[in-house]
Design a protein around this motif. Structure first.
Motif, PDB file in Angstrom:
ATOM      1  N   LEU A  20      37.097 -27.972  -4.099  1.00 43.32           N
ATOM      2  CA  LEU A  20      36.105 -28.996  -4.434  1.00 43.32           C
ATOM      3  C   LEU A  20      34.682 -28.547  -4.095  1.00 43.32           C
ATOM      4  O   LEU A  20      33.777 -28.693  -4.926  1.00 43.32           O
ATOM      5  CB  LEU A  20      36.458 -30.297  -3.715  1.00 43.32           C
ATOM      6  N   PRO A  21      34.473 -27.983  -2.906  1.00 46.72           N
ATOM      7  CA  PRO A  21      33.111 -27.507  -2.612  1.00 46.72           C
ATOM      8  C   PRO A  21      32.616 -26.504  -3.639  1.00 46.72           C
ATOM      9  O   PRO A  21      31.441 -26.544  -4.022  1.00 46.72           O
ATOM     10  CB  PRO A  21      33.248 -26.848  -1.247  1.00 46.72           C
ATOM     11  N   VAL A  24      31.418 -28.349  -6.668  1.00 48.86           N
ATOM     12  CA  VAL A  24      30.176 -29.044  -6.397  1.00 48.86           C
ATOM     13  C   VAL A  24      29.017 -28.053  -6.296  1.00 48.86           C
ATOM     14  O   VAL A  24      27.929 -28.303  -6.824  1.00 48.86           O
ATOM     15  CB  VAL A  24      30.317 -29.892  -5.119  1.00 48.86           C
ATOM     16  N   PHE A  25      29.279 -26.930  -5.694  1.00 52.26           N
ATOM     17  CA  PHE A  25      28.230 -25.912  -5.594  1.00 52.26           C
ATOM     18  C   PHE A  25      27.822 -25.410  -6.973  1.00 52.26           C
ATOM     19  O   PHE A  25      26.648 -25.180  -7.245  1.00 52.26           O
ATOM     20  CB  PHE A  25      28.689 -24.725  -4.728  1.00 52.26           C
ATOM     21  N   LEU A  27      27.884 -27.101  -9.731  1.00 49.87           N
ATOM     22  CA  LEU A  27      27.015 -28.144 -10.278  1.00 49.87           C
ATOM     23  C   LEU A  27      25.623 -28.049  -9.671  1.00 49.87           C
ATOM     24  O   LEU A  27      24.610 -28.132 -10.348  1.00 49.87           O
ATOM     25  CB  LEU A  27      27.600 -29.524  -9.965  1.00 49.87           C
ATOM     26  N   LEU A  28      25.624 -27.873  -8.363  1.00 48.18           N
ATOM     27  CA  LEU A  28      24.355 -27.803  -7.636  1.00 48.18           C
ATOM     28  C   LEU A  28      23.493 -26.669  -8.172  1.00 48.18           C
ATOM     29  O   LEU A  28      22.309 -26.868  -8.469  1.00 48.18           O
ATOM     30  CB  LEU A  28      24.653 -27.586  -6.155  1.00 48.18           C
ATOM     31  N   PHE A  31      22.027 -27.448 -11.573  1.00 49.78           N
ATOM     32  CA  PHE A  31      20.855 -28.321 -11.541  1.00 49.78           C
ATOM     33  C   PHE A  31      19.630 -27.613 -10.964  1.00 49.78           C
ATOM     34  O   PHE A  31      18.521 -27.823 -11.400  1.00 49.78           O
ATOM     35  CB  PHE A  31      21.163 -29.600 -10.764  1.00 49.78           C
ATOM     36  N   MET A  32      19.883 -26.788  -9.961  1.00 51.70           N
ATOM     37  CA  MET A  32      18.756 -26.078  -9.358  1.00 51.70           C
ATOM     38  C   MET A  32      18.088 -25.148 -10.356  1.00 51.70           C
ATOM     39  O   MET A  32      16.875 -24.990 -10.373  1.00 51.70           O
ATOM     40  CB  MET A  32      19.208 -25.268  -8.141  1.00 51.70           C
ATOM     41  N   THR A  34      18.331 -25.326 -13.847  1.00 53.76           N
ATOM     42  CA  THR A  34      17.798 -25.929 -15.078  1.00 53.76           C
ATOM     43  C   THR A  34      16.616 -26.860 -14.855  1.00 53.76           C
ATOM     44  O   THR A  34      15.829 -27.068 -15.764  1.00 53.76           O
ATOM     45  CB  THR A  34      18.881 -26.721 -15.829  1.00 53.76           C
ATOM     46  N   THR A  35      16.519 -27.448 -13.698  1.00 55.06           N
ATOM     47  CA  THR A  35      15.427 -28.396 -13.514  1.00 55.06           C
ATOM     48  C   THR A  35      14.243 -27.708 -12.855  1.00 55.06           C
ATOM     49  O   THR A  35      14.378 -26.718 -12.170  1.00 55.06           O
ATOM     50  CB  THR A  35      15.847 -29.583 -12.646  1.00 55.06           C
ATOM     51  N   THR A  36      13.091 -28.277 -13.126  1.00 56.09           N
ATOM     52  CA  THR A  36      11.879 -27.727 -12.526  1.00 56.09           C
ATOM     53  C   THR A  36      11.287 -28.781 -11.609  1.00 56.09           C
ATOM     54  O   THR A  36      11.222 -29.949 -11.955  1.00 56.09           O
ATOM     55  CB  THR A  36      10.858 -27.390 -13.606  1.00 56.09           C
ATOM     56  N   MET A  37      10.876 -28.328 -10.471  1.00 54.56           N
ATOM     57  CA  MET A  37      10.174 -29.241  -9.571  1.00 54.56           C
ATOM     58  C   MET A  37       8.818 -29.527 -10.193  1.00 54.56           C
ATOM     59  O   MET A  37       8.138 -28.631 -10.664  1.00 54.56           O
ATOM     60  CB  MET A  37       9.953 -28.557  -8.220  1.00 54.56           C
ATOM     61  N   ARG A  38       8.433 -30.769 -10.220  1.00 57.61           N
ATOM     62  CA  ARG A  38       7.114 -31.095 -10.730  1.00 57.61           C
ATOM     63  C   ARG A  38       6.074 -30.471  -9.817  1.00 57.61           C
ATOM     64  O   ARG A  38       6.053 -30.745  -8.625  1.00 57.61           O
ATOM     65  CB  ARG A  38       6.952 -32.602 -10.718  1.00 57.61           C
TER      66      ARG A  38
ATOM     67  N   ALA B  15      32.364 -30.203   1.198  1.00 56.56           N
ATOM     68  CA  ALA B  15      32.122 -30.890  -0.069  1.00 56.56           C
ATOM     69  C   ALA B  15      31.056 -31.965   0.105  1.00 56.56           C
ATOM     70  O   ALA B  15      30.179 -32.126  -0.736  1.00 56.56           O
ATOM     71  CB  ALA B  15      33.418 -31.497  -0.583  1.00 56.56           C
ATOM     72  N   LEU B  22      23.396 -31.781  -3.769  1.00 54.95           N
ATOM     73  CA  LEU B  22      23.401 -32.026  -5.202  1.00 54.95           C
ATOM     74  C   LEU B  22      22.619 -33.286  -5.533  1.00 54.95           C
ATOM     75  O   LEU B  22      21.763 -33.304  -6.420  1.00 54.95           O
ATOM     76  CB  LEU B  22      24.841 -32.159  -5.681  1.00 54.95           C
ATOM     77  N   PHE B  25      18.859 -32.807  -5.190  1.00 58.03           N
ATOM     78  CA  PHE B  25      18.224 -32.129  -6.322  1.00 58.03           C
ATOM     79  C   PHE B  25      18.190 -33.000  -7.566  1.00 58.03           C
ATOM     80  O   PHE B  25      17.240 -32.977  -8.339  1.00 58.03           O
ATOM     81  CB  PHE B  25      18.932 -30.802  -6.620  1.00 58.03           C
TER      82      PHE B  25
END
Lengths: 161, 190
Positions: A20-21, A24-25, A27-28, A31-32, A34-38, B15, B22, B25
């Protein structure tokens, strides 16, 4: 008596959650990446108008942003409620724009300077007077490639014909 | 001396930690897709440069927006004077079709545009016009061009504009050049 004795109690064995970790990692990281910090702290209210005929801005490194809108509520006591222009992290006057355009140009490669696009991110409640003044300043600064930022969506509240 | 075995650390809460990160972010970052309507501003006309040649009134489609966001569209008439132009108050949703008819006239109606190359759409707004209306009209005008180009692509190649080769797409874009002029602001009142 049966020859083979059933081991344990039957039932389903517990699913291992050890991976599971990892999920989740994954996914994390997604997101890290693909997204940009404003990178700027928005000081103005900024609800962009809707439009359908929009193009994606290519080459983000060649885009500079101008934010226009009324100051946010927490700043209203200090700066009033009249729409203002925000360049980088601070409110700016119209006369600052040509200087700012010059700085933005300097920051780019020499070959890429003519491709610099100014993205006007204006709040939909702003009046055109300010936008026209802004456009006039951009013309003076020879920054002619502009983009009116908008969110995809139906205009006129979805009413069509 | 008895060697003590290091106790195994329970990884069960890993987890939770990852989830926490997660969510952090997810909340702090914005999927900031930059989209908008691209335009090119005209360069400032210097005093020593010759003024551009006058445009025939019939090739000019003017959209005026006042500070109440009312729209007045004026077009047509072959004469040079502005006095006998067709003028109408319109709803924002009507602009698209009016513009399409005007651009794709090809000289059929002598009081409308000669060809898409000569047709010019001029958008004039008041200082009090809302930005939302301005963008809405820009959007409608762009849509008029897009629809005409799509129709042309369908007629000529039987394909959508996006499916054409770069050369074919450029041909169609040249056929319907997007000539939208944003006039310098005036005080239209209202």
């Amino acid at each position: 008596m049966s020859k083979f004795k059933r081991k344990g109690k039957g039932g389903t064995p517990a699913i291992s959650t050890a991976s599971l970790p990892d999920i989740v990692f994954m996914l994390l990281f997604f997101f890290m990446v693909t997204t940009t910090m404003r990178e700027v702290d928005l000081k103005v209210k900024n609800t962009k108008p809707n439009a359908t005929e929009i193009q994606k801005l290519e080459r983000k490194s060649l885009v500079s942003y101008i934010y226009v809108g009324a100051p946010k509520d927490r700043l209203a006591t200090q700066f009033g409620t009249e729409p203002r222009i925000q360049l980088n992290d601070a409110f700016a006057k119209l006369t600052d724009i040509s200087q700012w355009v010059e700085t933005e140009r300097e920051a780019r490669n020499e070959a890429e300077r003519p491709l610099l696009t100014i993205s006007i991110k204006a709040d939909k409640k702003v009046k055109m007077g300010l936008i026209s003044d802004l456009k006039q300043e951009l013309r003076k600064a020879q920054a002619l490639k502009i983009n009116y930022s908008a969110t995809p969506g139906e205009i006129f509240g979805g009413k069509k014909k | 001396m008895a060697r003590r075995e290091a106790p195994e650390i329970n990884a069960g809460s890993m987890a939770d930690i990852a989830f926490l990160l997660l969510i952090f972010f997810l909340v702090t970052t914005t999927m900031d897709v930059d989209k908008g309507i691209s335009r090119k501003l005209p360069p400032i006309i210097e005093d020593f440069v010759e003024p551009p040649p006058p445009i025939k009134q019939k090739n000019l489609f003017t959209v005026l927006v006042n500070s109440n966001d009312d729209i007045l569209v004026s077009y047509g008439r072959s004469g040079a004077g502005a006095e006998n132009r067709e003028e109408r108050y319109v709803q924002p949703t009507e602009i698209r079709d009016l513009a399409k008819v005007f651009i794709s006239n090809f000289g059929k109606d002598p009081s409308s545009s000669d060809s898409p190359q000569k047709a010019i759409i001029s958008l004039q707004n008041d200082r009090g016009t809302s930005y939302e209306m301005f963008i809405a009209i820009q959007n409608e005008l762009t849509a008029a061009f897009t629809e005409l180009r799509e129709e042309e692509a369908m007629k000529k190649h039987g394909k959508k504009l996006g499916e054409l080769s770069a050369k074919e797409a450029d041909e169609i874009k040249d056929m319907y050049p997007q000539k939208i002029s944003e006039a310098e602001p005036v005080n239209l009142g209202g």
